[in-house]
Design an enzyme around this catalytic site. Structure first.
Site, PDB file in Angstrom:
ATOM      1  N   TYR A   1       0.816  -1.224   0.000  1.00 42.58           N
ATOM      2  CA  TYR A   1       0.000   0.000   0.000  1.00 42.58           C
ATOM      3  C   TYR A   1       0.851   1.276   0.000  1.00 42.58           C
ATOM      4  O   TYR A   1       0.392   2.332   0.438  1.00 42.58           O
ATOM      5  CB  TYR A   1      -0.942   0.001   1.207  1.00 42.58           C
TER       6      TYR A   1
ATOM      7  N   ASN B   1     -13.054  -3.734   4.439  1.00 45.42           N
ATOM      8  CA  ASN B   1     -14.033  -3.792   3.355  1.00 45.42           C
ATOM      9  C   ASN B   1     -13.921  -5.051   2.495  1.00 45.42           C
ATOM     10  O   ASN B   1     -14.292  -5.062   1.332  1.00 45.42           O
ATOM     11  CB  ASN B   1     -13.988  -2.497   2.524  1.00 45.42           C
TER      12      ASN B   1
ATOM     13  N   HIS C   1      -9.916  -6.642  -1.996  1.00 47.28           N
ATOM     14  CA  HIS C   1      -9.119  -5.688  -2.769  1.00 47.28           C
ATOM     15  C   HIS C   1      -9.146  -6.104  -4.223  1.00 47.28           C
ATOM     16  O   HIS C   1      -9.115  -7.296  -4.521  1.00 47.28           O
ATOM     17  CB  HIS C   1      -7.660  -5.673  -2.296  1.00 47.28           C
TER      18      HIS C   1
HETATM   19  P1  ATP Z   1      -8.505  -1.609  -2.693  1.00 46.13           P
HETATM   20  O1  ATP Z   1      -7.230  -0.901  -3.133  1.00 46.13           O
HETATM   21  O2  ATP Z   1      -8.387  -2.283  -1.327  1.00 46.13           O
HETATM   22  O3  ATP Z   1      -9.115  -2.484  -3.737  1.00 46.13           O
HETATM   23  P2  ATP Z   1      -9.921   0.727  -3.405  1.00 46.13           P
HETATM   24  O4  ATP Z   1      -9.022   0.760  -4.605  1.00 46.13           O
HETATM   25  O5  ATP Z   1     -11.392   0.692  -3.620  1.00 46.13           O
HETATM   26  O6  ATP Z   1      -9.603  -0.498  -2.475  1.00 46.13           O
HETATM   27  P3  ATP Z   1      -8.152   2.693  -2.246  1.00 46.13           P
HETATM   28  O7  ATP Z   1      -8.419   4.135  -2.409  1.00 46.13           O
HETATM   29  O8  ATP Z   1      -7.071   2.039  -3.059  1.00 46.13           O
HETATM   30  O9  ATP Z   1      -9.547   1.916  -2.441  1.00 46.13           O
HETATM   31  O10 ATP Z   1      -7.873   2.428  -0.709  1.00 46.13           O
HETATM   32  C1  ATP Z   1      -7.247   1.227  -0.280  1.00 46.13           C
HETATM   33  C2  ATP Z   1      -7.927   0.725   0.956  1.00 46.13           C
HETATM   34  O11 ATP Z   1      -7.710   1.659   2.013  1.00 46.13           O
HETATM   35  C3  ATP Z   1      -9.454   0.605   0.858  1.00 46.13           C
HETATM   36  O12 ATP Z   1      -9.875  -0.607   0.300  1.00 46.13           O
HETATM   37  C4  ATP Z   1      -9.852   0.715   2.308  1.00 46.13           C
HETATM   38  O13 ATP Z   1      -9.643  -0.536   2.973  1.00 46.13           O
HETATM   39  C5  ATP Z   1      -8.861   1.712   2.854  1.00 46.13           C
HETATM   40  N1  ATP Z   1      -9.382   3.082   2.802  1.00 46.13           N
HETATM   41  C6  ATP Z   1      -9.420   3.899   1.730  1.00 46.13           C
HETATM   42  N2  ATP Z   1      -9.963   5.082   2.022  1.00 46.13           N
HETATM   43  C7  ATP Z   1     -10.278   5.010   3.336  1.00 46.13           C
HETATM   44  C8  ATP Z   1     -10.880   5.906   4.267  1.00 46.13           C
HETATM   45  N3  ATP Z   1     -11.261   7.134   3.888  1.00 46.13           N
HETATM   46  N4  ATP Z   1     -11.055   5.481   5.523  1.00 46.13           N
HETATM   47  C9  ATP Z   1     -10.660   4.248   5.916  1.00 46.13           C
HETATM   48  N5  ATP Z   1     -10.089   3.345   5.093  1.00 46.13           N
HETATM   49  C10 ATP Z   1      -9.902   3.725   3.825  1.00 46.13           C
HETATM   50 MG    MG Z   2      -6.955   0.632  -4.516  1.00 42.75          MG
END
Ligand code: ATP
Ligand code: MG
Length: 137
Positions: A49, A112, A115
């Site tokens: 990440y 959530n 991923h």
């Molecule tokens: P992922 O990368 O896990 O598939 P995504 O691409 O939909 O999810 P990203 O913006 O890449 O979302 O964020 C990565 C992960 O960080 C999210 O899946 C979530 O678990 C966490 N996350 C993102 N934004 C927030 C937030 N505002 N508050 C808490 N957790 C968050």
């Molecule tokens: Mg993402």
């Protein structure tokens, strides 16, 4: 044909949803061409990440992602990146449409459930982060 990278996150593994989520992948027409279970170290989670390291949720995200085992897989299919994002639903489960994986298995914005890569380029990078070439069938 396209590949995407997928994670079943610790909260979904903890609720015994691995099989149900694999069924959804297969019902949606994806081929699972690589798979394994692992328990990430903090270093591995921070590396995965890295793009989010300045974000306010980063520490909670890393703590959550290292809280228990995860299952990682490579999914192959037509338009796999976008179709998998649709199957997952919105990042914030409060906004996830009914019938999506996050609507069914998420516990919170952080926890959530799943991923999925957000582009073909990130899919290639994320697949290489977790799988050697000879682990992909
Ligand atoms: P992922 O990368 O896990 O598939 P995504 O691409 O939909 O999810 P990203 O913006 O890449 O979302 O964020 C990565 C992960 O960080 C999210 O899946 C979530 O678990 C966490 N996350 C993102 N934004 C927030 C937030 N505002 N508050 C808490 N957790 C968050
Ligand atoms: Mg993402």
């Amino acid at each position: 044909i396209e590949r995407t990278f997928s994670i079943i996150k610790p909260n979904a593994v903890a609720k015994n949803a691995i099989g149900a989520i694999y069924s959804r992948f297969e019902a949606a027409g994806f081929k699972i061409i690589a798979a394994k279970m692992l328990h990430l170290s903090r270093e591995q989670a921070e590396g995965f990440y890295a793009e989010h390291k300045e974000r306010p949720f980063f520490n909670d995200l890393v703590t959550f992602m290292t809280s228990g085992p995860i299952v990682v897989q490579v999914l192959e299919g037509e338009n796999a990146v976008l179709r998998h994002r649709d199957l997952m639903g919105a990042t914030n489960p409060a906004n996830a449409l009914a019938g999506t994986l996050r609507a069914d298995y998420a516990d919170s914005f952080t926890a959530n459930a799943v991923h999925g890569s957000d582009a073909v380029e990130s899919a290639a990078r994320e697949i290489a982060y977790f799988f050697a070439d000879d682990e992909i069938c």
